[in-house]
Design a protein around this motif. Structure first.
Motif, mmCIF file in Angstrom:
data_model
loop_
_atom_site.group_PDB
_atom_site.id
_atom_site.type_symbol
_atom_site.label_atom_id
_atom_site.label_comp_id
_atom_site.label_asym_id
_atom_site.label_seq_id
_atom_site.Cartn_x
_atom_site.Cartn_y
_atom_site.Cartn_z
ATOM 1 N N SER A 1 -7.554 7.624 3.036
ATOM 2 C CA SER A 1 -6.647 8.492 2.044
ATOM 3 C C SER A 1 -6.390 9.706 2.465
ATOM 4 O O SER A 1 -7.430 10.207 3.145
ATOM 5 C CB SER A 1 -7.402 8.404 0.776
ATOM 6 N N THR B 1 -4.846 5.680 -9.072
ATOM 7 C CA THR B 1 -5.012 6.626 -8.238
ATOM 8 C C THR B 1 -5.185 8.062 -8.899
ATOM 9 O O THR B 1 -5.844 9.152 -8.697
ATOM 10 C CB THR B 1 -3.960 6.684 -7.043
ATOM 11 N N THR C 1 0.797 -1.199 0.162
ATOM 12 C CA THR C 1 -0.093 -0.145 0.005
ATOM 13 C C THR C 1 0.948 1.373 -0.022
ATOM 14 O O THR C 1 0.635 2.178 -0.656
ATOM 15 C CB THR C 1 -1.062 0.033 1.065
ATOM 16 N N GLU D 1 -7.968 10.983 -9.729
ATOM 17 C CA GLU D 1 -7.714 12.349 -9.374
ATOM 18 C C GLU D 1 -8.056 13.238 -10.676
ATOM 19 O O GLU D 1 -8.032 14.638 -10.551
ATOM 20 C CB GLU D 1 -6.419 12.639 -8.857
ATOM 21 N N GLU E 1 2.690 9.418 -5.899
ATOM 22 C CA GLU E 1 3.144 10.712 -5.574
ATOM 23 C C GLU E 1 4.291 11.276 -6.396
ATOM 24 O O GLU E 1 4.414 12.531 -6.917
ATOM 25 C CB GLU E 1 3.533 10.961 -4.177
ATOM 26 N N LEU F 1 1.149 4.371 -3.197
ATOM 27 C CA LEU F 1 1.296 5.641 -2.713
ATOM 28 C C LEU F 1 2.485 6.281 -3.304
ATOM 29 O O LEU F 1 2.506 7.523 -3.632
ATOM 30 C CB LEU F 1 0.808 5.917 -1.557
ATOM 31 N N ARG G 1 -10.124 16.222 -2.229
ATOM 32 C CA ARG G 1 -9.457 14.990 -2.585
ATOM 33 C C ARG G 1 -8.044 15.224 -3.026
ATOM 34 O O ARG G 1 -7.815 16.309 -3.486
ATOM 35 C CB ARG G 1 -10.147 14.332 -3.635
ATOM 36 N N SER H 1 -7.228 12.225 7.370
ATOM 37 C CA SER H 1 -7.382 10.923 6.742
ATOM 38 C C SER H 1 -8.852 11.073 6.618
ATOM 39 O O SER H 1 -10.018 11.464 7.270
ATOM 40 C CB SER H 1 -6.991 9.802 7.428
ATOM 41 N N VAL I 1 -12.725 7.713 -2.992
ATOM 42 C CA VAL I 1 -11.207 7.485 -2.607
ATOM 43 C C VAL I 1 -11.529 6.352 -1.190
ATOM 44 O O VAL I 1 -12.428 6.196 -0.824
ATOM 45 C CB VAL I 1 -10.416 8.529 -1.950
ATOM 46 N N ARG I 2 -10.303 5.759 -0.987
ATOM 47 C CA ARG I 2 -10.315 4.678 0.027
ATOM 48 C C ARG I 2 -10.465 5.550 1.471
ATOM 49 O O ARG I 2 -9.985 6.431 1.661
ATOM 50 C CB ARG I 2 -8.848 3.738 0.078
ATOM 51 N N ARG I 3 -10.927 4.815 2.363
ATOM 52 C CA ARG I 3 -11.009 5.218 3.825
ATOM 53 C C ARG I 3 -9.475 5.302 4.248
ATOM 54 O O ARG I 3 -8.677 4.570 3.873
ATOM 55 C CB ARG I 3 -11.740 4.195 4.717
ATOM 56 N N ALA J 1 -14.599 9.364 2.263
ATOM 57 C CA ALA J 1 -14.091 8.319 1.187
ATOM 58 C C ALA J 1 -15.312 7.874 0.116
ATOM 59 O O ALA J 1 -14.909 7.806 -0.892
ATOM 60 C CB ALA J 1 -13.790 7.148 1.929
#
Length: 248
Positions: free
Chosen positions: A199, A51, A3, A55, A11, A7, A224, A184, A195-197, A190
């Motif tokens: 995030s 991801t 995970t 966005e 980024e 990310l 977001r 978060s 988005v995912r919880r 979310a």
């Protein structure tokens, strides 16, 4: 570990896109090339790319190299423009909808921010804002009792509450203190933002007040990740705060 890895890759790609390394209209490297660059599995790379697609930075088409879509958007808060004015001035289609409008007693913080007596009834509003059809921001606002009825009378899809207050009621907002932090995403955020919880979200809280300093609203805006950033540019005479899209 996986995970965190996806990310990190997301980024790095986000930064490359927004810095101009990948121009709008350019193709990203293939998933296999990105996997080799990052010594990661193609599944991890696929999560990172998805991801950025969520966005709106790159195209969402599966099975092909993704195309960079987004230009940077910028807004100076010194202009006192609403979210809708800012976005539409940059050619973005803005849609909004009220999800809930409920009268209830003000919390201690809301009463303090709105200069109301503890327990005064306020209008609590939950609203979703979209740019070009993409969920971008969840807005939670406490409206002071003296403007509650005007906000309740607005249509569910009103473009801008503050513009409507100015046009229909002569109530013009002057933005005061801004508080900016990160948090978060909980379950509700979310779900609404897709988005995912857990995030990361960028949060801006502020009070809007009239020219005489009478508070109108205390709002908590949650963006977001990747959709907007804020920057401060210093000079000898001013320190304008700006809203931009997508920079990390």
């Amino acid at each position: 570990m996986g995970t965190i890895r996806y990310l990190e890759i997301a980024e790095a790609l986000r930064t490359a896109i927004l810095s101009g390394e990948y121009a709008v209209g350019a193709q990203l490297p293939s998933e296999s090339d990105l996997a080799a660059r990052w010594s990661a599995s193609r599944g991890t790379v696929r999560q990172a790319v998805a991801t950025l697609a969520a966005e709106g930075l790159i195209g969402s088409r599966q099975g092909a190299r993704r195309i960079v879509l987004r230009h940077e958007r910028r807004h100076s808060f010194g202009e006192l423009n609403s979210f809708a004015q800012w976005a539409e001035g940059l050619g973005q289609e803005v849609t909004s909808r009220f999800l809930t409008r409920v009268r209830r007693p003000a919390t201690a913080e809301e009463a303090e921010r709105l200069a109301l007596a503890p327990g005064t009834e306020i209008l609590s509003v939950l609203r979703l804002r979209l740019l070009d059809g993409e969920p971008t921001m969840v807005e939670r606002t406490a409206f002071a009792d003296w403007v509650a009825a005007a906000v309740e009378a607005m249509p569910q899809d009103v473009r801008s509450v503050m513009d409507r207050l100015a046009n229909d009621s002569g109530i013009v907002a002057h933005y005061g203190e801004h508080l900016i932090d990160a948090l978060s995403a909980g379950s509700e955020d979310a779900r609404l933002l897709g988005v995912r919880r857990g995030s990361p979200l960028l949060r801006q809280r502020h009070v809007s007040a009239t020219a005489t300093g009478r508070p109108i609203e205390w709002t908590d805006d949650r963006y977001r990740a990747g959709s907007v950033t804020f920057s401060v540019s210093n000079s000898a005479v001013a320190t304008p705060l700006e809203r931009r899209t997508g920079e990390g």
